[in-house]
Design an enzyme around this catalytic site. Structure first.
Site, PDB file in Angstrom:
ATOM      1  N   ARG A 168      -5.773   0.627 -13.033  1.00 24.74           N
ATOM      2  CA  ARG A 168      -5.822  -0.478 -12.077  1.00 24.74           C
ATOM      3  C   ARG A 168      -5.808  -1.843 -12.769  1.00 24.74           C
ATOM      4  O   ARG A 168      -5.300  -2.804 -12.229  1.00 24.74           O
ATOM      5  CB  ARG A 168      -7.088  -0.406 -11.218  1.00 24.74           C
ATOM      6  CG  ARG A 168      -7.093   0.660 -10.166  1.00 24.74           C
ATOM      7  CD  ARG A 168      -8.313   0.482  -9.248  1.00 24.74           C
ATOM      8  NE  ARG A 168      -8.624   1.660  -8.492  1.00 24.74           N
ATOM      9  CZ  ARG A 168      -8.042   2.008  -7.348  1.00 24.74           C
ATOM     10  NH1 ARG A 168      -7.094   1.266  -6.841  1.00 24.74           N
ATOM     11  NH2 ARG A 168      -8.400   3.107  -6.714  1.00 24.74           N
TER      12      ARG A 168
ATOM     13  N   LYS B 221      -9.239   0.241  -2.524  1.00 23.24           N
ATOM     14  CA  LYS B 221      -9.564  -0.541  -3.683  1.00 23.24           C
ATOM     15  C   LYS B 221      -8.329  -1.234  -4.238  1.00 23.24           C
ATOM     16  O   LYS B 221      -8.431  -2.239  -4.939  1.00 23.24           O
ATOM     17  CB  LYS B 221     -10.145   0.348  -4.789  1.00 23.24           C
ATOM     18  CG  LYS B 221     -11.429   1.028  -4.455  1.00 23.24           C
ATOM     19  CD  LYS B 221     -11.861   1.921  -5.630  1.00 23.24           C
ATOM     20  CE  LYS B 221     -13.044   2.761  -5.216  1.00 23.24           C
ATOM     21  NZ  LYS B 221     -13.373   3.766  -6.237  1.00 23.24           N
ATOM     22  N   GLY B 222      -7.175  -0.709  -3.951  1.00 15.81           N
ATOM     23  CA  GLY B 222      -5.952  -1.171  -4.587  1.00 15.81           C
ATOM     24  C   GLY B 222      -5.603  -2.625  -4.398  1.00 15.81           C
ATOM     25  O   GLY B 222      -4.996  -3.245  -5.268  1.00 15.81           O
TER      26      GLY B 222
ATOM     27  N   ASP C  70       3.508   3.316   0.895  1.00 19.11           N
ATOM     28  CA  ASP C  70       4.278   4.529   0.619  1.00 19.11           C
ATOM     29  C   ASP C  70       4.822   5.074   1.941  1.00 19.11           C
ATOM     30  O   ASP C  70       5.795   4.580   2.453  1.00 19.11           O
ATOM     31  CB  ASP C  70       3.391   5.591  -0.052  1.00 19.11           C
ATOM     32  CG  ASP C  70       3.072   5.284  -1.492  1.00 19.11           C
ATOM     33  OD1 ASP C  70       4.009   5.140  -2.290  1.00 19.11           O
ATOM     34  OD2 ASP C  70       1.870   5.208  -1.830  1.00 19.11           O
TER      35      ASP C  70
ATOM     36  N   ASP D 153      -3.655   2.913  -9.004  1.00 20.65           N
ATOM     37  CA  ASP D 153      -4.309   3.789  -9.966  1.00 20.65           C
ATOM     38  C   ASP D 153      -3.762   5.203  -9.965  1.00 20.65           C
ATOM     39  O   ASP D 153      -3.044   5.627  -9.057  1.00 20.65           O
ATOM     40  CB  ASP D 153      -5.799   3.866  -9.639  1.00 20.65           C
ATOM     41  CG  ASP D 153      -6.094   4.755  -8.444  1.00 20.65           C
ATOM     42  OD1 ASP D 153      -6.820   5.750  -8.597  1.00 20.65           O
ATOM     43  OD2 ASP D 153      -5.592   4.460  -7.340  1.00 20.65           O
TER      44      ASP D 153
ATOM     45  N   LYS E 181       7.689   1.206  -1.035  1.00 18.37           N
ATOM     46  CA  LYS E 181       8.620   2.270  -1.405  1.00 18.37           C
ATOM     47  C   LYS E 181       9.400   2.681  -0.156  1.00 18.37           C
ATOM     48  O   LYS E 181       8.976   3.583   0.571  1.00 18.37           O
ATOM     49  CB  LYS E 181       7.865   3.486  -1.946  1.00 18.37           C
ATOM     50  CG  LYS E 181       7.125   3.253  -3.236  1.00 18.37           C
ATOM     51  CD  LYS E 181       6.427   4.546  -3.648  1.00 18.37           C
ATOM     52  CE  LYS E 181       5.594   4.414  -4.859  1.00 18.37           C
ATOM     53  NZ  LYS E 181       4.907   5.672  -5.187  1.00 18.37           N
TER      54      LYS E 181
ATOM     55  N   PHE F 135       5.750   7.534  -9.061  1.00 21.07           N
ATOM     56  CA  PHE F 135       4.307   7.356  -9.196  1.00 21.07           C
ATOM     57  C   PHE F 135       4.083   6.114 -10.052  1.00 21.07           C
ATOM     58  O   PHE F 135       4.410   6.100 -11.229  1.00 21.07           O
ATOM     59  CB  PHE F 135       3.687   8.584  -9.865  1.00 21.07           C
ATOM     60  CG  PHE F 135       2.225   8.733  -9.560  1.00 21.07           C
ATOM     61  CD1 PHE F 135       1.340   7.686  -9.770  1.00 21.07           C
ATOM     62  CD2 PHE F 135       1.733   9.921  -9.056  1.00 21.07           C
ATOM     63  CE1 PHE F 135      -0.007   7.815  -9.480  1.00 21.07           C
ATOM     64  CE2 PHE F 135       0.373  10.057  -8.776  1.00 21.07           C
ATOM     65  CZ  PHE F 135      -0.487   8.998  -8.990  1.00 21.07           C
ATOM     66  N   VAL F 136       3.530   5.065  -9.435  1.00 17.93           N
ATOM     67  CA  VAL F 136       3.352   3.796 -10.133  1.00 17.93           C
ATOM     68  C   VAL F 136       1.878   3.456 -10.297  1.00 17.93           C
ATOM     69  O   VAL F 136       1.043   3.848  -9.474  1.00 17.93           O
ATOM     70  CB  VAL F 136       4.093   2.640  -9.418  1.00 17.93           C
ATOM     71  CG1 VAL F 136       5.595   2.863  -9.469  1.00 17.93           C
ATOM     72  CG2 VAL F 136       3.624   2.470  -7.992  1.00 17.93           C
TER      73      VAL F 136
ATOM     74  N   GLU G 205      -2.119  -5.483   1.403  1.00 16.91           N
ATOM     75  CA  GLU G 205      -2.026  -4.174   0.766  1.00 16.91           C
ATOM     76  C   GLU G 205      -1.417  -4.299  -0.619  1.00 16.91           C
ATOM     77  O   GLU G 205      -0.643  -5.216  -0.880  1.00 16.91           O
ATOM     78  CB  GLU G 205      -1.121  -3.246   1.596  1.00 16.91           C
ATOM     79  CG  GLU G 205      -1.856  -2.428   2.617  1.00 16.91           C
ATOM     80  CD  GLU G 205      -2.552  -1.220   2.020  1.00 16.91           C
ATOM     81  OE1 GLU G 205      -2.891  -1.203   0.817  1.00 16.91           O
ATOM     82  OE2 GLU G 205      -2.779  -0.267   2.777  1.00 16.91           O
ATOM     83  N   ASP G 206      -1.734  -3.349  -1.478  1.00 19.07           N
ATOM     84  CA  ASP G 206      -1.108  -3.293  -2.783  1.00 19.07           C
ATOM     85  C   ASP G 206       0.273  -2.645  -2.679  1.00 19.07           C
ATOM     86  O   ASP G 206       1.242  -3.144  -3.239  1.00 19.07           O
ATOM     87  CB  ASP G 206      -1.982  -2.551  -3.790  1.00 19.07           C
ATOM     88  CG  ASP G 206      -2.441  -1.170  -3.312  1.00 19.07           C
ATOM     89  OD1 ASP G 206      -2.240  -0.836  -2.131  1.00 19.07           O
ATOM     90  OD2 ASP G 206      -3.024  -0.431  -4.128  1.00 19.07           O
TER      91      ASP G 206
END
Length: 183
Positions: A169, A47-48, A107, A163, A135, A156-157, A103-104
């Protein structure tokens, strides 16, 4: 929502709405140049990627087709389970197409590495990756990303599609979440 609505939940703002939009415009110009004369399919990872996919598509000056895919490797926790599941597959046949995965954030890169290999097995002309955030310190696998909006710290963003427990979001910026929220 804006920063005042969630001020107590944030440690700091890492990228403003204006910075995000400026960077998307720059990357869209590069994508238009790189794919000039070719049909491009952009594939958003749900969903990101909803926010970045919409903004990127509007910033492009060439025709693109769009499709969506949802994959999961998290299960119910915050750590990857290591098993990737396709929750929603593409509706588009990739044979001979130029594909740009949108992609959002990247990681560890584990899920995206699996996804790229999966899409490459479907016979496209090319598969490249666009991510708004990355990251580098969190990477567990090396993955070639052609378009990177911004490298950020391994924190953690949330915001701009990212989200925590399906919240945050809809923030127009990206900020690091205060530890008291998720501890």
């Amino acid at each position: 929502m804006d920063s005042q609505d969630v001020q107590a939940d944030l440690k700091e703002i890492l990228c403003t709405k204006e910075q995000i939009q400026e960077r998307i415009e720059e990357l869209a110009a590069q994508i238009d140049k790189d794919y000039e004369g070719r049909d491009l399919l952009i594939v958003g990872v749900l969903k990101g990627a909803v926010m970045v996919m919409a903004d990127l598509a509007r910033a492009l000056h060439s025709h693109v087709t769009m499709d969506w895919m949802a994959v999961s490797s998290y299960g119910s926790g915050t750590q990857s389970s290591g098993v990737v599941r396709i929750i929603k597959d593409l509706e588009t046949d990739l044979m001979g197409k130029h594909v740009l995965i949108v992609e959002d954030i990247i990681d560890s890169g584990l899920t995206l590495s699996w996804l790229k290999a999966n899409l490459e097995s479907r016979g496209p002309a090319s598969v490249e990756i666009f991510t708004m955030f990355r990251k580098p310190e969190a990477a567990k696998v090396e993955i070639d990303v052609k378009y990177v909006g911004k490298d950020i710290p391994n924190e953690f963003v949330v915001g701009y599609g990212l989200d925590y427990a399906e919240k945050y979001r809809n923030l127009g910026f990206v900020g690091s979440l205060a530890p008291h929220v998720y501890a």
